[in-house]
Design an enzyme around this catalytic site. Structure first.
Site, PDB file in Angstrom:
ATOM      1  N   CYS A 137       0.823  -1.205   0.000  1.00 25.77           N
ATOM      2  CA  CYS A 137       0.000   0.000   0.000  1.00 25.77           C
ATOM      3  C   CYS A 137       0.858   1.257   0.000  1.00 25.77           C
ATOM      4  O   CYS A 137       2.039   1.215   0.323  1.00 25.77           O
ATOM      5  CB  CYS A 137      -0.849   0.050   1.269  1.00 25.77           C
ATOM      6  SG  CYS A 137      -2.220  -1.096   1.264  1.00 25.77           S
ATOM      7  N   ASP A 188      23.078  34.627 -16.748  1.00 25.58           N
ATOM      8  CA  ASP A 188      21.789  35.062 -17.290  1.00 25.58           C
ATOM      9  C   ASP A 188      21.382  36.414 -16.710  1.00 25.58           C
ATOM     10  O   ASP A 188      21.371  36.605 -15.489  1.00 25.58           O
ATOM     11  CB  ASP A 188      20.728  34.008 -16.953  1.00 25.58           C
ATOM     12  CG  ASP A 188      19.386  34.335 -17.583  1.00 25.58           C
ATOM     13  OD1 ASP A 188      19.150  33.863 -18.702  1.00 25.58           O
ATOM     14  OD2 ASP A 188      18.603  35.077 -16.967  1.00 25.58           O
TER      15      ASP A 188
HETATM   16 ZN   LIG Z   1      -3.883   0.228   0.215  1.00 25.53          ZN
END
Ligand SMILES: [Zn+2]
Length: 537
Positions: free
Chosen positions: A71, A480
């Site tokens: 997860c 620059d």
């Molecule tokens: Zn999950």
């Protein structure tokens, strides 16, 4: 975590899920087989998980031994027990250890920060090549990939383990699975096209992989959505790590939009694209509530989708670990107020390295608006046109000319100094003879030195190309004029380029972001909000 452990199926023990995943499951809590990879301690990771701390999203993944699922730290499912958690620094490492992706928090939608881990240029370049399909298709191999990177195969594997906790093959395979999963969830593409787009050699292989991993065929993962049947365009959401200064990004792109090729309209960015000779269009919008950019792709060949997505990520700087960068730059009292004013300011990349290089040369010593005009003329003379059915806006009908086209043109046809015309030709020839021209090459000094071997490319141009095309985030065009003005605007005392370069030492390795903040402070058409703050949500 009851995070969809497979319908009525009892929790499974993670096991080798496919031919490429052979490593034993890491059983001891928090102990990673690839332990030289830097991860926060298991306690910190667990606390992030308990509080669903989005700051860790994309940086850690948790594999849960009781369910076999991995997860994101922000997963809405119930927090698993500490002793069931294994933490990983990449989705590939979790998948490598035998875990399969959660169907609720969908690891494929985590911000893709992998290339930001560590400072290994080799790994970043390898990831870019893998994203473009270097390990997909027949005849590809880790050995060939290593060869392109100029390192040995074993060294490449070692670097991958160190920085990502997984082998190159696992990373490539995880990418394929996750990209396919995203296409299944977010589009209505037929499964055969999903398989092709994600780089599976065959539908059979695609089905096998999903059966192994999810215990069900790919089609079973699709939530039917009658409203979205048959779309003309592929629409995807690409997540970033907040904050994201979308207005500045859009203003930057708008000021430079090449007529006929790009435009900003109604808070969206449109452009025509050419990849491997195929032509289409994209549209990018801000989905502020989803912390994502919405990308619409109209393109004839689905197999090039991963390459298109990789380029969009690069152009919009979606992989930046922006919080870390902002914190680092804020340590300098000169930059702190700038960062506070524009949190989440990104460093825009480019769609294509060659295109950026050409535009950098056209922009030498003239204004942004004038350079834009020249680029438009170049397009008008040399471009191919976009087939009508692949246009997204009537005004965008041309693609930016490729290196091949410019190299073979008898005349460039622009009224600019001869030396600059020669430089354009030289860049085109260099890009054809070296396909790695716009990839990192050692550190920033080495990258710049290599670009400067092209006649007509000086320090400023090389640094600018390194920043926007090579994506070396330590690039810094210290001479620059806009940068110097930016410093002057906050400091009253305008520095010399040498002094500025000196000061910038402490901004490393993220000087490109400091440059972006200074340009924004200078306000020279770079960062004036052009649209109301909140856009399409
Ligand atoms: Zn999950």
């Amino acid at each position: 975590m009851p995070a969809f452990a497979g319908g009525t199926r009892p929790p499974v023990t993670p096991k080798a899920a496919s031919d490429h995943v052979r490593k034993p499951l890491v059983l001891a809590h928090g102990e990673c087989e690839n332990s030289d990879m830097e991860l926060p301690s298991a306690e910190i990771c667990f606390r992030a998980l308990q509080s669903r701390d989005s700051r860790f999203d994309g940086l850690i993944f948790v594999g849960v031994t009781s369910t076999g699922i991995y997860c994101r730290p922000i997963c809405p499912a119930r927090t698993p027990k500490f002793q069931h958690c294994n933490f990983f620094g990449s989705a590939a490492a979790a998948q490598d250890a035998g875990f399969r992706p959660c169907l609720r928090c969908r690891p494929e939608t985590a911000p893709d920060l992998a290339s930001w881990r560590g400072t290994s240029n080799t790994v970043s370049r390898a990831l870019a090549l893998i994203a473009e399909g270097a390990l997909a298709g027949e005849g590809s191999s880790v050995e060939k990939l290593a060869e392109r990177l100029g390192v040995g195969e074993r060294q490449l594997r070692r670097l991958f383990l160190k920085h990502l906790g997984a082998s190159p093959i696992s990373v490539a395979q995880t990418r394929r699975v996750l990209f396919a999963k995203q296409l299944i969830h977010e589009t209505q593409m037929p499964m055969t096209e999903v398989a092709m787009a994600a780089g599976f050699g065959s539908l059979r292989r695609f089905n096998e992989t999903f059966l192994n991993l999810f215990h069900r065929p790919p089609s079973a993962l699709r939530r039917t959505n009658s409203k979205k049947l048959k779309e003309k365009d592929v629409q995807l959401r690409l997540r970033y790590r907040p904050p994201y200064d979308w207005d500045c990004m859009l203003a930057f792109l708008q000021a430079r939009a090449v007529p006929g090729v790009e435009m900003v309209n109604g808070g969206r960015y449109f452009r025509t694209v050419e990849v491997d000779g195929a032509i289409g269009s994209i549209e990018v919008s801000h989905l502020i509530h989803q912390q994502s950019l919405g990308v619409k792709i109209r393109f004839p060949d689905v197999r090039l989708l991963p390459a298109i997505v990789a380029r969009v990520r690069c152009l919009f700087d979606l992989g930046a670990d922006i919080e870390t960068i902002d914190r680092h730059l804020s340590a300098d009292p000169m930059l702190a107020p700038l960062v506070a004013r524009r949190p989440g300011l990104r460093a825009p990349g480019g769609w294509d390295g060659f295109e950026i290089a050409v535009r950098a040369v056209l922009g030498q010593q003239i204004s942004v608006a004038a350079a834009r005009g020249l680029a438009g003329q170049l397009v008008a003379v040399h471009s191919r046109s976009v087939p009508k059915s692949f246009r997204m806006h009537p005004d965008l009908s041309q693609v930016f000319p490729t290196a091949k086209r410019l190299a073979s043109a008898s005349s460039i046809g622009l009224r600019i100094p001869m030396a600059r015309l020669r430089t354009l030709k030289a860049i085109a020839e260099a890009a054809i003879s070296d396909s790695n021209l716009f990839r990192p090459f050692g550190n920033i000094e080495q990258t710049v030195a290599r670009l400067q071997t092209i006649p007509g490319i000086g320090e400023w141009t090389a640094q600018y190309i390194a920043l926007r095309a090579v994506r070396d985030m330590d690039a810094f065009p210290s001479t620059d004029i806009g940068l110097l003005r930016g410093v002057a605007s906050i400091n009253a005392d305008p520095p010399s380029a040498a002094k500025l370069l000196n000061r910038a030492e402490s901004w490393r390795p993220w000087r490109a972001y400091a440059a972006q903040h200074l340009w924004a402070a200078d306000g020279s058409a770079i960062c004036k909000p052009t649209t109301p703050a909140a856009l399409v949500g």
